[in-house]
Design a protein around this motif. Structure first.
Motif, mmCIF file in Angstrom:
data_model
loop_
_atom_site.group_PDB
_atom_site.id
_atom_site.type_symbol
_atom_site.label_atom_id
_atom_site.label_comp_id
_atom_site.label_asym_id
_atom_site.label_seq_id
_atom_site.Cartn_x
_atom_site.Cartn_y
_atom_site.Cartn_z
ATOM 1 N N ASP A 211 0.721 -1.277 0.018
ATOM 2 C CA ASP A 211 -0.024 0.033 -0.092
ATOM 3 C C ASP A 211 0.870 1.246 -0.002
ATOM 4 N N ARG B 293 4.109 1.654 -0.960
ATOM 5 C CA ARG B 293 4.967 1.570 -2.106
ATOM 6 C C ARG B 293 4.162 2.052 -3.369
ATOM 7 N N LEU B 294 2.790 1.501 -3.379
ATOM 8 C CA LEU B 294 1.782 1.700 -4.546
ATOM 9 C C LEU B 294 1.323 3.122 -4.609
ATOM 10 N N ARG C 157 2.939 5.584 -3.129
ATOM 11 C CA ARG C 157 4.191 6.345 -3.890
ATOM 12 C C ARG C 157 4.378 6.324 -5.329
ATOM 13 N N LEU C 158 4.127 5.182 -5.783
ATOM 14 C CA LEU C 158 4.238 5.122 -7.234
ATOM 15 C C LEU C 158 3.042 5.753 -7.986
ATOM 16 N N GLN D 15 4.183 6.979 -11.628
ATOM 17 C CA GLN D 15 4.748 5.686 -12.440
ATOM 18 C C GLN D 15 3.662 4.765 -12.428
ATOM 19 N N VAL D 16 2.607 4.663 -11.765
ATOM 20 C CA VAL D 16 1.572 4.006 -11.766
ATOM 21 C C VAL D 16 0.227 4.641 -12.125
ATOM 22 N N GLY E 104 -10.385 0.881 -10.904
ATOM 23 C CA GLY E 104 -10.003 -0.200 -10.136
ATOM 24 C C GLY E 104 -9.091 -1.067 -11.001
ATOM 25 N N ILE E 105 -8.505 -0.653 -11.949
ATOM 26 C CA ILE E 105 -7.195 -1.381 -12.645
ATOM 27 C C ILE E 105 -6.074 -0.501 -12.542
ATOM 28 N N LEU E 106 -4.964 -1.094 -12.570
ATOM 29 C CA LEU E 106 -3.775 -0.339 -12.361
ATOM 30 C C LEU E 106 -2.849 -0.578 -13.884
ATOM 31 N N PHE E 107 -2.335 0.557 -14.114
ATOM 32 C CA PHE E 107 -1.620 0.617 -15.699
ATOM 33 C C PHE E 107 -0.230 1.132 -15.350
ATOM 34 N N ASN E 108 0.715 0.970 -16.128
ATOM 35 C CA ASN E 108 2.094 1.648 -15.996
ATOM 36 C C ASN E 108 1.706 3.107 -16.535
ATOM 37 N N LYS F 107 4.330 6.769 -15.896
ATOM 38 C CA LYS F 107 5.690 7.388 -16.458
ATOM 39 C C LYS F 107 6.591 6.036 -16.770
ATOM 40 N N LEU G 170 10.625 4.281 -14.074
ATOM 41 C CA LEU G 170 10.693 3.149 -13.134
ATOM 42 C C LEU G 170 10.734 1.769 -13.937
ATOM 43 N N LEU G 171 9.769 1.719 -14.571
ATOM 44 C CA LEU G 171 9.581 0.490 -15.501
ATOM 45 C C LEU G 171 10.790 0.191 -16.331
#
Lengths: 171, 174
Positions: free
Chosen positions: A122, A124-125, A127-128, A133-134, A139-143, A145, A148-149
């Motif tokens: 939680d 780290r997410l 922060r991202l 970055q995320v 309710g869906i996570l995408f990449n 910037k 970090l990838l």
């Protein structure tokens, strides 16, 4: 002869300035570890260049060693960045700190009560998500910037080349 | 140029030895093994450079002639070794942020459902392996069913706790 020794000392002096400036910044000037680390590195780097140039003008050291000293200074700065970062984000260090704060140690359940995957992810997410970055959409996570990838892909590539595996669980 | 050349030559030699040994077998305590390999190469290399005549030329570069140059090469080598060692910790164990980024990337253009994501990120892959590492590296030992710090673990914890106090950082982090 003395110039040779001054050349050795220059990156160490610059690195000490880096650490001192970072500590002064985080304690008295600014909030945010990352900004203080970058500020310390930048001031130390300028100090290194000034030291190298000044000893060159004094005629007791050779300008050709500047590349070596930049590499030494950057490597030490990189190590310091990770040392500070380890104290903040490394799971092993966090568990050591929890055990240190406890009297007589902790059981596995007690460790997981204080520090568990849900809390860690939680944090780290968040922060991202905060730094883009995320992206979370319906309710869906995408990449987000790609920085970090790109770092993640580089580390994965190094893992495959050196360790021959993509993950520690591939063994 | 002498310092850059010999410093890189020693570092490359140590890296090749480490790489070959890793292809044969992965050591249990990898960071310790890396430090042993790199520092052995440094000591042997410096002794060899010390023993060759000053007039010898390798690839157009003369060996270091003064004690200061030997120290400079050592400092160059040690700083690169420490930087590599700290990078290696990210290779040895899967970083949670890396796992998060990879999982989302692997899901493709449709993205990753947050509920599936929460199931993927559990204690078995993110926390328990790190506790095992601490036992393996003798920073923690078992006392019945309790995990307690060894003197080495206490020292490590104190270093980071003290430094956080110096920086005046109060949040728990992690």
């Amino acid at each position: 002869m003395i110039g040779d020794y001054i050349n050795v000392i220059n990156p160490i002096v610059a690195f000490s300035i880096n650490v001192a400036v970072q500590l002064l910044c985080i304690r008295f000037v600014m909030k945010g570890l990352l900004r203080s680390l970058f500020s310390g590195f930048a001031v130390g780097f300028v100090s290194l260049l000034l030291l190298q140039v000044s000893v060159t003008f004094l005629g007791i050291a050779f300008f050709s060693n500047i590349m070596v000293n930049i590499i030494i200074y950057s490597s030490l700065g990189y190590c310091y960045f990770h040392f500070v970062n380890l104290g903040e984000t490394a799971r092993r260090i966090r568990i050591l700190r929890e055990l240190y704060d406890s009297k007589g140690g902790l059981t596995l359940d007690e460790i997981l009560e204080r520090y568990n995957a849900k809390r860690m992810v939680d944090l780290r997410l968040q922060r991202l998500l905060n730094n883009g970055q995320v992206v979370l959409k319906d309710g869906i996570l995408f990449n987000g910037k790609p920085v970090l990838l790109l770092i993640s892909k580089t580390i994965l590539l190094m893992k495959v080349i050196i360790l021959g595996q993509k993950s520690e669980f591939d063994k | 140029m002498t310092i850059l050349f010999w410093g890189l030559a020693l570092f490359a030699s140590a890296f090749v030895i480490h790489f070959v040994l890793w292809k044969i077998r992965l050591p249990n305590r990898q960071i310790k093994a890396i430090l042993q390999i790199f520092f052995t190469v440094l000591v042997v290399g410096i002794l060899l450079l010390w023993s060759v005549p000053d007039t010898s030329i390798f690839c157009g570069i003369a060996p270091p002639t003064s004690f200061a140059e030997q120290i400079h090469i050592s400092l160059f080598f040690i700083s690169l070794t420490l930087a590599y060692m700290i990078t290696y910790t990210a290779l040895e164990a899967d970083s949670p942020s890396l796992v998060i980024m990879t999982a989302i990337n692997d899901a493709g253009p449709d993205g990753l459902d947050k509920k599936c994501f929460d199931k993927l990120m559990n204690d078995d892959i993110l926390v328990k392996p790190r506790i095992r590492d601490l036992l393996l590296n003798k920073k923690v030992k078992m006392d019945g069913d309790r995990y307690v710090l060894t003197p080495k673990g206490v020292l490590f914890a104190q270093i980071f706790i003290t430094y956080r106090k110096i920086m005046n950082v109060s949040h728990k982090g992690g």
